[in-house]
Write a protein that holds these residues in place. Sequence first.
Motif, mmCIF file in Angstrom:
data_model
loop_
_atom_site.group_PDB
_atom_site.id
_atom_site.type_symbol
_atom_site.label_atom_id
_atom_site.label_comp_id
_atom_site.label_asym_id
_atom_site.label_seq_id
_atom_site.Cartn_x
_atom_site.Cartn_y
_atom_site.Cartn_z
ATOM 1 N N SER A 96 -1.104 17.155 -23.443
ATOM 2 C CA SER A 96 -0.520 17.222 -24.987
ATOM 3 C C SER A 96 -1.601 16.881 -25.729
ATOM 4 C CB SER A 96 0.750 16.295 -24.963
ATOM 5 O OG SER A 96 1.041 16.268 -26.385
ATOM 6 N N THR A 97 -1.629 17.243 -26.974
ATOM 7 C CA THR A 97 -2.634 16.839 -27.983
ATOM 8 C C THR A 97 -2.109 15.729 -28.777
ATOM 9 O OG1 THR A 97 -1.734 18.644 -29.357
ATOM 10 C CG2 THR A 97 -3.784 18.971 -28.168
ATOM 11 N N LYS A 98 -1.085 15.400 -28.926
ATOM 12 C CA LYS A 98 -0.208 14.464 -29.545
ATOM 13 C C LYS A 98 0.188 13.508 -28.816
ATOM 14 C CE LYS A 98 1.944 18.103 -32.409
ATOM 15 N NZ LYS A 98 2.211 19.449 -31.406
HETATM 16 N N1 LIG Z 1 -4.456 24.723 -10.808
HETATM 17 C C1 LIG Z 1 -4.036 25.461 -11.673
HETATM 18 O O1 LIG Z 1 -4.527 26.700 -11.696
HETATM 19 C C2 LIG Z 1 -3.568 24.944 -13.284
HETATM 20 C C3 LIG Z 1 -3.119 25.909 -14.081
HETATM 21 C C4 LIG Z 1 -2.490 25.660 -15.389
HETATM 22 C C5 LIG Z 1 -2.721 24.293 -15.574
HETATM 23 N N2 LIG Z 1 -3.076 23.326 -14.750
HETATM 24 C C6 LIG Z 1 -3.264 21.863 -15.127
HETATM 25 O O2 LIG Z 1 -1.965 21.548 -15.358
HETATM 26 C C7 LIG Z 1 -1.923 20.881 -16.959
HETATM 27 C C8 LIG Z 1 -0.822 21.141 -17.462
HETATM 28 O O3 LIG Z 1 -0.473 22.468 -17.649
HETATM 29 P P1 LIG Z 1 -0.279 23.247 -18.945
HETATM 30 O O4 LIG Z 1 -1.186 22.526 -20.014
HETATM 31 O O5 LIG Z 1 -0.609 24.617 -18.643
HETATM 32 O O6 LIG Z 1 1.327 23.163 -19.215
HETATM 33 P P2 LIG Z 1 2.434 22.203 -19.799
HETATM 34 O O7 LIG Z 1 1.802 20.710 -19.831
HETATM 35 O O8 LIG Z 1 3.546 22.739 -19.226
HETATM 36 O O9 LIG Z 1 2.360 22.427 -21.502
HETATM 37 C C9 LIG Z 1 1.471 21.982 -22.438
HETATM 38 C C10 LIG Z 1 2.218 22.552 -23.797
HETATM 39 O O10 LIG Z 1 3.340 21.796 -23.916
HETATM 40 C C11 LIG Z 1 3.333 20.969 -25.012
HETATM 41 N N3 LIG Z 1 4.057 19.761 -24.510
HETATM 42 C C12 LIG Z 1 3.693 18.769 -23.726
HETATM 43 N N4 LIG Z 1 4.372 17.581 -23.662
HETATM 44 C C13 LIG Z 1 5.135 17.835 -24.630
HETATM 45 C C14 LIG Z 1 6.202 16.743 -25.041
HETATM 46 N N5 LIG Z 1 6.621 15.893 -24.587
HETATM 47 N N6 LIG Z 1 7.188 17.415 -26.343
HETATM 48 C C15 LIG Z 1 6.869 18.631 -26.742
HETATM 49 N N7 LIG Z 1 5.986 19.676 -26.132
HETATM 50 C C16 LIG Z 1 5.121 18.849 -25.107
HETATM 51 C C17 LIG Z 1 2.175 20.926 -25.390
HETATM 52 O O11 LIG Z 1 1.987 20.932 -26.971
HETATM 53 P P3 LIG Z 1 1.553 19.654 -27.820
HETATM 54 O O12 LIG Z 1 0.125 19.295 -27.731
HETATM 55 O O13 LIG Z 1 2.010 20.123 -29.396
HETATM 56 O O14 LIG Z 1 2.220 18.430 -27.364
HETATM 57 C C18 LIG Z 1 1.349 22.099 -24.814
HETATM 58 O O15 LIG Z 1 1.119 23.066 -25.823
HETATM 59 C C19 LIG Z 1 -3.083 21.613 -17.511
HETATM 60 O O16 LIG Z 1 -3.592 21.036 -18.728
HETATM 61 C C20 LIG Z 1 -4.318 21.687 -16.503
HETATM 62 O O17 LIG Z 1 -4.998 20.344 -16.025
HETATM 63 C C21 LIG Z 1 -3.599 23.822 -13.551
#
Ligand SMILES: NC(=O)c1ccc[n+]([C@@H]2O[C@H](COP(=O)([O-])OP(=O)(O)OC[C@H]3O[C@@H](n4cnc5c(N)ncnc54)[C@H](OP(=O)(O)O)[C@@H]3O)[C@@H](O)[C@H]2O)c1
Length: 270
Positions: free
Chosen positions: A222-224
Amino acid sequence: MYFETGHERAFGTFPLKGDDLQSALETALDVGYRAIDTAQMYANEAAIGEVLQRSTLQRNDVFITSKVPTSEFSEEKFIPSVKQSLSDLQVDDVDVLLVHWPPGDDDVRPSLDWLQQAKQQGLTKHIGISNYNSIQMRTAKAHCQYPLVTNQVEFHPLIDQSTLQNTTKETGIPLASYCSVARGKVFSYPVFEKIADKYNVTAAQVVLRWIIQQGVSINAMSTKRENLKANFDVLGFALTEDEMQSITALNQAAYRIVDKALVPWAPTWD
Ligand SMILES: NC(=O)c1ccc[n+]([C@@H]2O[C@H](COP(=O)([O-])OP(=O)(O)OC[C@H]3O[C@@H](n4cnc5c(N)ncnc54)[C@H](OP(=O)(O)O)[C@@H]3O)[C@@H](O)[C@H]2O)c1
């Protein structure tokens, strides 16, 4: 490993770079995150290194996971690519090094050999895998002389990962989640708000609690500040068995975000 060392909640850094990354990471560290998930592919290791250098935290205070992409899977490229990661991160080693993807459905063993070499050379404390299917998990378990401390995979309530969970029981390779809140898609399901009201938490906290309560460690981005704080604060309540099951039932949605269309080199999923 993530649970044993108290790093079961990591700040995920994809797709953040530059100033956005630095500001979000500083906030994440400020709210209490100590585990950081990055990868060579994210092109943000140098920005992370700068934040860590500027902070008052010591190297041992943070737990860094990075990943080697399939483009570096060769005798010539693998180890130099890891040394570049360490140089960018300004550290002597990472805590966990993963192979970011298997080479499609091809033989995973050569890349696991180079991963093990990285450990033998002291470039990482632990090794693991990411995006492996259950066949590949079994091959990795049989092939590696060191414990594989995680298989980091897409894991949230809208996808059925029970086959991988069963393979965890068989191989002892724990799962870690990515896309933990399905990049926001989970919030269109009212069940999370309903359960959240009971515990005076947010829908996101219920989702992350459902993940962690299954022994799966969390990567969430998250960025927030408000969201980062909520995502980190998921150890103070527990879901009942009925609540766990009502959430698990949503996996019928079969909503896979990181699919073949997005990642043509993905293996055949379970
Ligand atoms: N191994 C791999 O192949 C792979 C693939 C993808 C990702 N990853 C890793 O996993 C991490 C997490 O996955 P992801 O970033 O793709 O997906 P995610 O965590 O499911 O989603 C991130 C999004 O959800 C929002 N969010 C997060 N917390 C929230 C909350 N409490 N309430 C409302 N909205 C929320 C964020 O927006 P806001 O900024 O507005 O909060 C952001 O846009 C990545 O950053 C990366 O490190 C690994």
